[in-house]
Design an enzyme around this catalytic site. Sequence first.
Site, PDB file in Angstrom:
ATOM      1  N   ASN A  95       1.650  -9.973  10.023  1.00 30.69           N
ATOM      2  CA  ASN A  95       1.449  -8.660   9.422  1.00 30.69           C
ATOM      3  C   ASN A  95       2.752  -7.904   9.194  1.00 30.69           C
ATOM      4  OD1 ASN A  95      -1.321  -9.016   9.321  1.00 30.69           O
ATOM      5  ND2 ASN A  95      -1.653  -8.117  11.338  1.00 30.69           N
ATOM      6  N   ARG A 141      -5.073 -10.868   1.040  1.00 27.67           N
ATOM      7  CA  ARG A 141      -5.216  -9.424   0.932  1.00 27.67           C
ATOM      8  C   ARG A 141      -3.869  -8.704   0.846  1.00 27.67           C
ATOM      9  NH1 ARG A 141      -5.558  -5.150  -0.273  1.00 27.67           N
ATOM     10  NH2 ARG A 141      -7.079  -3.516   0.168  1.00 27.67           N
ATOM     11  N   CYS A 174     -10.265 -11.793   3.753  1.00 22.36           N
ATOM     12  CA  CYS A 174     -11.039 -12.180   4.920  1.00 22.36           C
ATOM     13  C   CYS A 174     -12.376 -11.462   4.876  1.00 22.36           C
ATOM     14  CB  CYS A 174     -10.279 -11.841   6.202  1.00 22.36           C
ATOM     15  SG  CYS A 174     -10.024 -10.078   6.473  1.00 22.36           S
ATOM     16  N   ARG A 217     -12.644  -4.220   1.970  1.00 25.54           N
ATOM     17  CA  ARG A 217     -11.229  -3.853   2.039  1.00 25.54           C
ATOM     18  C   ARG A 217     -10.861  -3.192   0.712  1.00 25.54           C
ATOM     19  NH1 ARG A 217      -9.142  -7.172   6.116  1.00 25.54           N
ATOM     20  NH2 ARG A 217      -7.343  -5.805   6.087  1.00 25.54           N
ATOM     21  N   ASP A 255      -8.631   1.344  -3.360  1.00 23.98           N
ATOM     22  CA  ASP A 255      -8.503   2.702  -3.868  1.00 23.98           C
ATOM     23  C   ASP A 255      -7.327   3.476  -3.282  1.00 23.98           C
ATOM     24  OD1 ASP A 255     -11.304   1.711  -4.073  1.00 23.98           O
ATOM     25  OD2 ASP A 255     -11.587   3.567  -5.199  1.00 23.98           O
ATOM     26  N   ASP A 267      -7.511  -6.249  15.842  1.00 22.73           N
ATOM     27  CA  ASP A 267      -7.300  -7.683  15.718  1.00 22.73           C
ATOM     28  C   ASP A 267      -7.279  -8.401  17.064  1.00 22.73           C
ATOM     29  OD1 ASP A 267      -7.281  -7.627  13.008  1.00 22.73           O
ATOM     30  OD2 ASP A 267      -5.131  -7.957  12.754  1.00 22.73           O
TER      31      ASP A 267
END
Length: 429
Positions: A23, A94, A119, A124, A127, A315
């Site tokens: 990440n 993503r 995922c 998700r 916007d 997570d």
Amino acid sequence: MANLVVNGGRPLSGTIRPNGNKNAVLPMLCATLLTDAPVRLTNVPDITDVDKFLDYFRALGSAVSYDKAAQILEVRHPTALNADAIEQLPLRIRSAIMLLAPILLRHGRLRFDVDAKGCALGIREIDPHIAILRRFGAEQAAGDEIDLTLAGRPSAQAIWAEYASVTATETFLLIASMAEGTSVLTNAASEPHVQALCHMLVEMGATVEGIGTSRLSVTGAASLGGADRRVPDDHHEVATFLALGGVSGGRVTVESDILGEMPLILDQFAKLGLQFDVQPGAVTVTGWTRDVTPPLTAQMTPKIEAAPWPYFPADLLPQAIGVAVGCTGDVMFWNKVYEGAMGWSAELAKFGVRCHLSDPHRLIVFGGNRLKPAEVEAPYIIRVVVGLLIAAIQIPGQSRILNAGPVKRAHPNFAENLTRLGADITWEN
């Protein structure tokens, strides 16, 4: 998709280092597009998402050198990107949404399909990202596709976010780093991977204040330079190795320089009976009592709540659930970030786990389960594969986790690393 075959009941022991944070490395890769100067990243994890980003960079005409064994990546983007390749975004992951700001800043226009999936963690939405880009002056054309144009250097903006989205905060940071003036984001995400992006942008020439807080102030630069940064260790992986070592009945030491991020995480796993010895630069799981720490208020069920940093990370809920299935007491898990992210808990019943999904956000795992090996199926959620593995590895006998391939998106050489610690775990195609 590949399956994991797990022969549980074997103690894991030894010392291991975590990989770089997935990440963190992906937004850091997006930041490289903000300059045509050379950028060097170290501690880069060998994961499929990185490969997809680099394939996209090569299509843009970028020079890429990636030594996977040494975990060193060097990239230099051309002054003019290959226009024919710009719209070939790797939208199956993503994090590709964070490419929007750099591409608009470099090229001025970008079109893409809104059906970007990564995922199964509920909806998700994109916007917030589009809203941020529009606040900075991007114009959106009508139509089913997203068609954005950005004319000239954007002007600074003050934005109060509806919620603390990690990737939307990173989109803000990326575009604000080259905007004219000082931009402010209130209700910013503050996760370690967001902080890593902030520090990289500072090295490249932007001014970022409030790093690690919910209010970021960014003074942009007309042009950004190169950088030489280390991708931080993955705190999710630190906790995962410790949990696997503890529930297996072993003793595992994880060496890392990010232990300053771990106190709350370790405290929550300690609620589930895991015992730790923390030393400078290393933490060891020394045992597992299986006892759940009861709250002082007798009428309450012990709980672990996940929310945006600095709360316990969402997570890591699957890993904590994987530990809890072997505990003697009941625990409620509350995911305040994603809706429907615990629907996979139905698979736990195959292990003999008694649990109750109260609503899309809350799960109660009951203690004292009579566990048995089983074949379970993982959804397309990286950390759920790990949570199911933590359950399976504590149960003597052979279990199989179907569709376990997504774990490779965040954890390089996962089975191989665990095998070196003494696990009996193999991939099955």
